[in-house]
Design a protein around this motif. Structure first.
Motif, PDB file in Angstrom:
ATOM      1  N   ILE A 142     -16.735 -29.553  -1.644  1.00  0.00           N
ATOM      2  CA  ILE A 142     -15.368 -29.151  -1.355  1.00  0.00           C
ATOM      3  C   ILE A 142     -14.545 -30.331  -0.850  1.00  0.00           C
ATOM      4  O   ILE A 142     -13.319 -30.351  -0.993  1.00  0.00           O
ATOM      5  N   ASN A 143     -15.195 -31.356  -0.297  1.00  0.00           N
ATOM      6  CA  ASN A 143     -14.488 -32.534   0.213  1.00  0.00           C
ATOM      7  C   ASN A 143     -14.456 -33.684  -0.777  1.00  0.00           C
ATOM      8  O   ASN A 143     -14.075 -34.792  -0.413  1.00  0.00           O
ATOM      9  N   THR A 144     -14.851 -33.461  -2.029  1.00  0.00           N
ATOM     10  CA  THR A 144     -14.832 -34.520  -3.036  1.00  0.00           C
ATOM     11  C   THR A 144     -13.772 -34.225  -4.094  1.00  0.00           C
ATOM     12  O   THR A 144     -13.159 -33.148  -4.122  1.00  0.00           O
ATOM     13  N   ASP A 145     -13.594 -35.176  -5.006  1.00  0.00           N
ATOM     14  CA  ASP A 145     -12.619 -34.995  -6.081  1.00  0.00           C
ATOM     15  C   ASP A 145     -13.018 -33.872  -7.031  1.00  0.00           C
ATOM     16  O   ASP A 145     -12.193 -33.399  -7.823  1.00  0.00           O
ATOM     17  N   ALA A 146     -14.281 -33.440  -6.972  1.00  0.00           N
ATOM     18  CA  ALA A 146     -14.715 -32.333  -7.825  1.00  0.00           C
ATOM     19  C   ALA A 146     -13.932 -31.058  -7.536  1.00  0.00           C
ATOM     20  O   ALA A 146     -13.822 -30.178  -8.403  1.00  0.00           O
ATOM     21  N   ALA A 147     -13.372 -30.958  -6.334  1.00  0.00           N
ATOM     22  CA  ALA A 147     -12.603 -29.766  -5.971  1.00  0.00           C
ATOM     23  C   ALA A 147     -11.193 -29.783  -6.568  1.00  0.00           C
ATOM     24  O   ALA A 147     -10.536 -28.733  -6.625  1.00  0.00           O
ATOM     25  N   LEU A 148     -10.724 -30.937  -7.013  1.00  0.00           N
ATOM     26  CA  LEU A 148      -9.371 -31.048  -7.564  1.00  0.00           C
ATOM     27  C   LEU A 148      -9.307 -30.294  -8.892  1.00  0.00           C
ATOM     28  O   LEU A 148      -9.974 -30.639  -9.854  1.00  0.00           O
ATOM     29  N   GLY A 149      -8.507 -29.256  -8.942  1.00  0.00           N
ATOM     30  CA  GLY A 149      -8.366 -28.485 -10.174  1.00  0.00           C
ATOM     31  C   GLY A 149      -9.593 -27.675 -10.541  1.00  0.00           C
ATOM     32  O   GLY A 149      -9.777 -27.316 -11.716  1.00  0.00           O
ATOM     33  N   PHE A 150     -10.438 -27.364  -9.572  1.00  0.00           N
ATOM     34  CA  PHE A 150     -11.700 -26.681  -9.868  1.00  0.00           C
ATOM     35  C   PHE A 150     -11.470 -25.336 -10.545  1.00  0.00           C
ATOM     36  O   PHE A 150     -10.782 -24.459 -10.032  1.00  0.00           O
ATOM     37  N   ASP A 151     -12.054 -25.179 -11.719  1.00  0.00           N
ATOM     38  CA  ASP A 151     -11.970 -23.930 -12.469  1.00  0.00           C
ATOM     39  C   ASP A 151     -13.188 -23.835 -13.378  1.00  0.00           C
ATOM     40  O   ASP A 151     -13.217 -24.447 -14.446  1.00  0.00           O
ATOM     41  N   PRO A 152     -14.204 -23.087 -12.997  1.00  0.00           N
ATOM     42  CA  PRO A 152     -15.416 -23.012 -13.811  1.00  0.00           C
ATOM     43  C   PRO A 152     -15.283 -22.124 -15.037  1.00  0.00           C
ATOM     44  O   PRO A 152     -16.154 -22.144 -15.917  1.00  0.00           O
ATOM     45  N   PHE A 153     -14.206 -21.358 -15.130  1.00  0.00           N
ATOM     46  CA  PHE A 153     -14.139 -20.351 -16.186  1.00  0.00           C
ATOM     47  C   PHE A 153     -14.029 -20.900 -17.604  1.00  0.00           C
ATOM     48  O   PHE A 153     -14.633 -20.324 -18.524  1.00  0.00           O
ATOM     49  N   PRO A 154     -13.292 -21.981 -17.871  1.00  0.00           N
ATOM     50  CA  PRO A 154     -13.309 -22.490 -19.252  1.00  0.00           C
ATOM     51  C   PRO A 154     -14.712 -22.805 -19.756  1.00  0.00           C
ATOM     52  O   PRO A 154     -15.040 -22.493 -20.913  1.00  0.00           O
ATOM     53  N   LEU A 155     -15.553 -23.385 -18.904  1.00  0.00           N
ATOM     54  CA  LEU A 155     -16.911 -23.703 -19.336  1.00  0.00           C
ATOM     55  C   LEU A 155     -17.757 -22.432 -19.442  1.00  0.00           C
ATOM     56  O   LEU A 155     -18.521 -22.268 -20.412  1.00  0.00           O
ATOM     57  N   LEU A 156     -17.631 -21.525 -18.500  1.00  0.00           N
ATOM     58  CA  LEU A 156     -18.384 -20.274 -18.576  1.00  0.00           C
ATOM     59  C   LEU A 156     -18.000 -19.481 -19.823  1.00  0.00           C
ATOM     60  O   LEU A 156     -18.860 -18.878 -20.488  1.00  0.00           O
ATOM     61  N   GLU A 157     -16.721 -19.497 -20.160  1.00  0.00           N
ATOM     62  CA  GLU A 157     -16.279 -18.822 -21.380  1.00  0.00           C
ATOM     63  C   GLU A 157     -16.821 -19.510 -22.623  1.00  0.00           C
ATOM     64  O   GLU A 157     -17.146 -18.854 -23.621  1.00  0.00           O
ATOM     65  N   ALA A 158     -16.939 -20.833 -22.567  1.00  0.00           N
ATOM     66  CA  ALA A 158     -17.481 -21.583 -23.712  1.00  0.00           C
ATOM     67  C   ALA A 158     -18.946 -21.218 -23.955  1.00  0.00           C
ATOM     68  O   ALA A 158     -19.384 -21.091 -25.102  1.00  0.00           O
ATOM     69  N   PHE A 159     -19.715 -21.074 -22.881  1.00  0.00           N
ATOM     70  CA  PHE A 159     -21.106 -20.640 -23.051  1.00  0.00           C
ATOM     71  C   PHE A 159     -21.160 -19.279 -23.744  1.00  0.00           C
ATOM     72  O   PHE A 159     -21.958 -19.056 -24.655  1.00  0.00           O
TER      73      PHE A 159
END
Length: 209
Positions: free
Chosen positions: A43-60
């Motif tokens: 949560i304190n890294t750049d990985a949190a910037l724009g975090f949205d797992p749904f495009p990848l989950l939908e791709a699976f």
């Protein structure tokens, strides 16, 4: 296999939105999910910037590949209140399934990390490694197989026991059971893992199913 309608996915949507709001005005530091500390997490890294797992989950889902969500995203789906900025995944590592997995990553313009640490386009051979770090526009994390050293954990069985959440549009997201996630947390044993395991242990059975 157990199915739950929408509620775990709504928890994840809400948490992802809160993460994006929290990080919206943050200055990028150059730190990614692999740089997260053992206490606070991504949560304190750049990985949190724009975090949205749904495009990848939908791709699976679109590509018909079964991938199980582990880590704190699974924790959130079980009711954890801690936010995260990464998406960790587990799949069976079967070579015949690797092309569909690679196609799913490619469809969201994800990049994987090869043996030298360089970013490369998704390729089935890269995904067959025990752990393949990935980066996409909405989410980054590790895509793991049962071949990763998991100590005494029977993680292949975890795949079989995974829960499936289904939203009204038909999206299916598989995620590790609460009991198996707690076992993973306690074996890994970092401060954040132990804290989150205790939190999951404290949840009512119906909420953390």
């Amino acid at each position: 296999m157990d199915q739950m309608i929408d509620e775990p996915l709504e928890r994840l949507r809400t948490a992802a939105r809160r993460t994006r709001e929290l990080a919206r005005n943050r200055t990028a530091t150059g730190l990614g999910h692999e740089d997260a500390d053992d206490d606070v997490g991504t949560i304190n890294t750049d990985a949190a910037l724009g975090f949205d797992p749904f495009p990848l989950l939908e791709a699976f889902h679109r590509n018909g590949v079964r991938v199980v969500v582990i880590g704190q995203v699974a924790g959130i789906m079980h009711g954890s209140t801690e936010l995260t900025g990464d998406l960790d995944l587990l799949w069976d590592g079967t070579p015949a399934h690797a092309p569909a997995l690679a196609a799913a990553f490619d469809s969201v313009n994800a990049q994987l990390t090869d043996e030298s640490g360089s970013l490369v386009a998704p390729h089935p051979d890269v995904l067959l490694r025990p752990k393949a770090p990935f980066t996409s526009l909405g989410a980054s994390g590790d895509c793991c197989t049962p071949a990763l050293p998991w100590g005494t954990l029977p993680v292949r069985e975890f795949l079989d026991r995974a829960i499936t959440a289904v939203d009204p549009d038909g999206l299916e997201v598989h995620y590790v059971s609460r009991e198996d996630l707690i076992r993973m947390r306690r074996v890994i044993g970092r401060p954040k893992d132990l804290r989150r395991a205790d939190e999951l242990d404290s949840l009512p059975a119906a909420k953390g199913r």
